[in-house]
Design a protein around this motif. Structure first.
Motif, mmCIF file in Angstrom:
data_model
loop_
_atom_site.group_PDB
_atom_site.id
_atom_site.type_symbol
_atom_site.label_atom_id
_atom_site.label_comp_id
_atom_site.label_asym_id
_atom_site.label_seq_id
_atom_site.Cartn_x
_atom_site.Cartn_y
_atom_site.Cartn_z
ATOM 1 N N ASP A 87 7.586 4.623 8.106
ATOM 2 C CA ASP A 87 8.089 6.052 8.626
ATOM 3 C C ASP A 87 8.459 6.984 7.574
ATOM 4 N N ALA A 88 9.185 7.251 6.327
ATOM 5 C CA ALA A 88 9.327 8.014 5.231
ATOM 6 C C ALA A 88 7.921 8.980 5.086
ATOM 7 N N LEU A 89 6.621 8.246 5.244
ATOM 8 C CA LEU A 89 6.242 9.060 5.070
ATOM 9 C C LEU A 89 5.047 10.426 6.365
ATOM 10 N N ALA A 90 6.185 9.551 7.381
ATOM 11 C CA ALA A 90 5.508 10.939 8.268
ATOM 12 C C ALA A 90 6.383 11.334 8.469
ATOM 13 N N ARG A 91 7.459 11.056 8.284
ATOM 14 C CA ARG A 91 8.419 12.410 8.185
ATOM 15 C C ARG A 91 8.079 13.402 7.293
ATOM 16 N N GLY A 92 7.743 12.785 6.133
ATOM 17 C CA GLY A 92 8.150 13.539 5.390
ATOM 18 C C GLY A 92 6.378 14.782 5.562
ATOM 19 N N LEU A 93 5.512 14.218 6.084
ATOM 20 C CA LEU A 93 4.276 14.709 5.887
ATOM 21 C C LEU A 93 3.783 15.699 7.576
ATOM 22 N N GLU A 94 4.298 15.084 8.605
ATOM 23 C CA GLU A 94 3.837 15.665 9.429
ATOM 24 C C GLU A 94 4.431 17.545 9.782
ATOM 25 N N GLY A 95 3.777 18.377 10.009
ATOM 26 C CA GLY A 95 4.498 19.615 9.959
ATOM 27 C C GLY A 95 4.019 20.543 8.610
ATOM 28 N N ARG A 96 3.548 19.505 7.620
ATOM 29 C CA ARG A 96 3.306 20.011 6.254
ATOM 30 C C ARG A 96 1.592 20.925 6.883
ATOM 31 N N GLU A 97 2.032 22.019 5.713
ATOM 32 C CA GLU A 97 0.109 22.302 5.552
ATOM 33 C C GLU A 97 0.335 22.098 3.933
ATOM 34 N N THR A 117 -7.138 1.329 8.356
ATOM 35 C CA THR A 117 -6.852 1.827 7.966
ATOM 36 C C THR A 117 -5.469 2.521 8.422
ATOM 37 N N HIS A 118 -4.422 2.807 6.840
ATOM 38 C CA HIS A 118 -3.813 2.323 6.217
ATOM 39 C C HIS A 118 -3.306 3.674 6.696
ATOM 40 N N LEU A 119 -4.140 4.382 7.135
ATOM 41 C CA LEU A 119 -3.356 6.427 6.913
ATOM 42 C C LEU A 119 -4.442 6.958 7.813
ATOM 43 N N ARG A 120 -3.636 7.332 8.982
ATOM 44 C CA ARG A 120 -4.811 8.247 9.807
ATOM 45 C C ARG A 120 -3.967 9.900 10.014
ATOM 46 N N LEU A 121 -4.745 11.177 9.146
ATOM 47 C CA LEU A 121 -4.158 12.132 9.340
ATOM 48 C C LEU A 121 -4.501 13.177 11.339
ATOM 49 N N THR A 122 -4.087 13.196 11.501
ATOM 50 C CA THR A 122 -4.166 14.666 12.530
ATOM 51 C C THR A 122 -3.488 15.982 12.527
ATOM 52 N N PHE A 157 0.915 -0.988 -0.132
ATOM 53 C CA PHE A 157 -0.155 0.080 -0.483
ATOM 54 C C PHE A 157 0.645 1.039 -0.248
ATOM 55 N N PHE A 158 1.832 1.247 0.779
ATOM 56 C CA PHE A 158 3.111 2.267 0.578
ATOM 57 C C PHE A 158 4.140 2.828 -0.147
ATOM 58 N N LEU A 159 4.038 3.309 -1.406
ATOM 59 C CA LEU A 159 4.841 3.270 -1.853
ATOM 60 C C LEU A 159 5.717 4.344 -1.316
ATOM 61 N N THR A 160 5.971 5.165 -0.682
ATOM 62 C CA THR A 160 6.552 5.455 0.568
ATOM 63 C C THR A 160 6.254 5.186 1.550
ATOM 64 N N PRO A 161 7.881 4.598 2.260
ATOM 65 C CA PRO A 161 7.286 3.932 3.632
ATOM 66 C C PRO A 161 6.856 4.539 4.276
ATOM 67 N N ARG A 176 -8.684 -4.417 1.088
ATOM 68 C CA ARG A 176 -8.396 -4.824 0.003
ATOM 69 C C ARG A 176 -7.230 -4.747 -0.526
ATOM 70 N N LYS A 177 -6.521 -3.151 0.139
ATOM 71 C CA LYS A 177 -5.530 -2.839 -0.068
ATOM 72 C C LYS A 177 -4.875 -3.306 -1.755
ATOM 73 N N PHE A 178 -5.688 -2.998 -2.579
ATOM 74 C CA PHE A 178 -4.921 -2.714 -3.282
ATOM 75 C C PHE A 178 -5.096 -0.682 -3.796
ATOM 76 N N GLY A 179 -5.399 0.004 -2.493
ATOM 77 C CA GLY A 179 -4.665 2.126 -2.714
ATOM 78 C C GLY A 179 -3.232 1.950 -2.672
ATOM 79 N N LYS A 180 -2.958 3.342 -2.614
ATOM 80 C CA LYS A 180 -1.460 3.331 -3.213
ATOM 81 C C LYS A 180 -1.297 4.725 -1.998
ATOM 82 N N VAL A 181 -0.279 5.248 -1.855
ATOM 83 C CA VAL A 181 -0.072 6.008 -1.305
ATOM 84 C C VAL A 181 1.872 6.594 -1.396
ATOM 85 N N ARG A 182 1.829 7.173 -2.144
ATOM 86 C CA ARG A 182 3.447 8.332 -2.141
ATOM 87 C C ARG A 182 3.557 10.023 -2.269
#
Ligand SMILES: [Zn+2]
Length: 291
Positions: free
Chosen positions: A40-50, A114-119, A34-38, A133-139
């Motif tokens: 941990d890298a996804l969390a590091r990249g997104l946290e703090g972004r608008e 629930t593969h991704l949850r943003l607060t 599901f995670f094209l970006t792993p 079914r986990k055919f979704g993707k996030v990158r």
């Protein structure tokens, strides 16, 4: 499977819950395809972004982030993007659904799907991406970085013209329905909308693309756009797993003219609707009205 209208409906409903908000924390499930970006890298990249904007390209959603990064989301076969507090019985297991009184529709609790949850920094509603079914993707795309899934998409189906289809189908021996499903000429047309658009245009799905005249192409693009827009207006189609972000089911499925109506009378001439398989997809048409 979420198609263009469902993705567009999702975009319109979820955009107000994303745009202008700063991501505080990113919760994910364990690393998987599901995670094209792993994670941990996804969390590091997104946290703090608008999040500055939420766009749609074909069946992909692309969130523009403040520093030039982009977050690409694909709903896959069964992906659901929604805010917490969404209410729908479809989100519950059959067991827990059976134990409910008909008027009980509790809010959703994040689960193993629930593969991704943003607060968010404002502590308002969370946004969740659930996919059984986990055919979704996030990158996460860095500034200037692209993804072949986006690069290969043709003109968006809502923006294409008959002339675009006519030009792109010259010399193509492939069946017109297959060409519509390929996404490289026109992006965002899925199986339901191909069948319905071909019916409205009076064109048989098996006809070689190169045999379509300019007026055929104009009618076909118009027909496809008509069903896409109508489906967006009615909240998307919900034949399988699609649940719109606020838990409402789409209504377009009631308006299908040929799709999944094998053997039923054609709405124009009463000939039984025929089903064949084309490009490994069930294909429905009227053998009298479509030539
Ligand atoms: Zn007919």
């Amino acid at each position: 499977m979420p198609e263009l209208p469902e993705v567009e409906v999702t975009r319109r409903r979820i955009a107000p819950l994303l745009v202008g908000r700063r991501i505080a924390r990113v919760h994910t499930t364990a690393d998987s395809y599901f995670f094209l970006t792993p994670p941990d890298a996804l969390a590091r990249g997104l946290e703090g972004r608008e999040i500055r904007a939420l766009e749609r390209r074909g069946k992909y959603l692309v969130a523009q982030l403040g520093d030039g990064q982009r977050l690409m989301l694909h709903l896959g076969m069964s992906g659901q993007l929604f805010a917490d507090g969404a209410r729908s019985l479809r989100l519950l297991s059959a067991t827990s659904r059976a134990s409910l009184a008909p008027d009980e529709q509790p809010g959703f609790e994040p689960d193993a799907h629930t593969h991704l949850r943003l607060t968010f920094a404002d502590a308002g509603a969370e946004v969740l991406f659930r996919d059984v079914r986990k055919f979704g993707k996030v990158r996460l795309l860095e500034p200037g970085e692209s993804d072949p899934r986006l690069d290969r998409l043709g003109i968006d189906a809502l923006e294409a013209s008959g002339d675009d289809l006519h030009a792109g189908s010259r010399g193509r021996r492939v069946a017109i329905k297959n060409l519509l499903l390929q996404q490289s000429l026109i992006a965002g047309i899925g199986n339901i909308y191909a069948d319905e658009g071909l019916f409205l245009a009076g064109i048989r799905p098996t006809r070689a693309a190169r045999r379509l005249t300019r007026p055929d192409c104009a009618r076909l693009v118009e027909g496809v756009q008509r069903v896409l827009r109508r489906s967006i207006d009615t909240g998307g189609s919900s034949i399988s797993d699609f649940v719109s972000p606020d838990g409402d089911d789409g209504a377009y499925q009631d308006e299908r003219r040929v799709y999944a109506r094998t053997g039923e009378p054609c709405p124009q001439c009463a000939t039984p609707i025929r089903r064949i398989v084309l490009a490994q997809r069930g294909t429905h048409y009227c053998p009298t009205c479509q030539r």
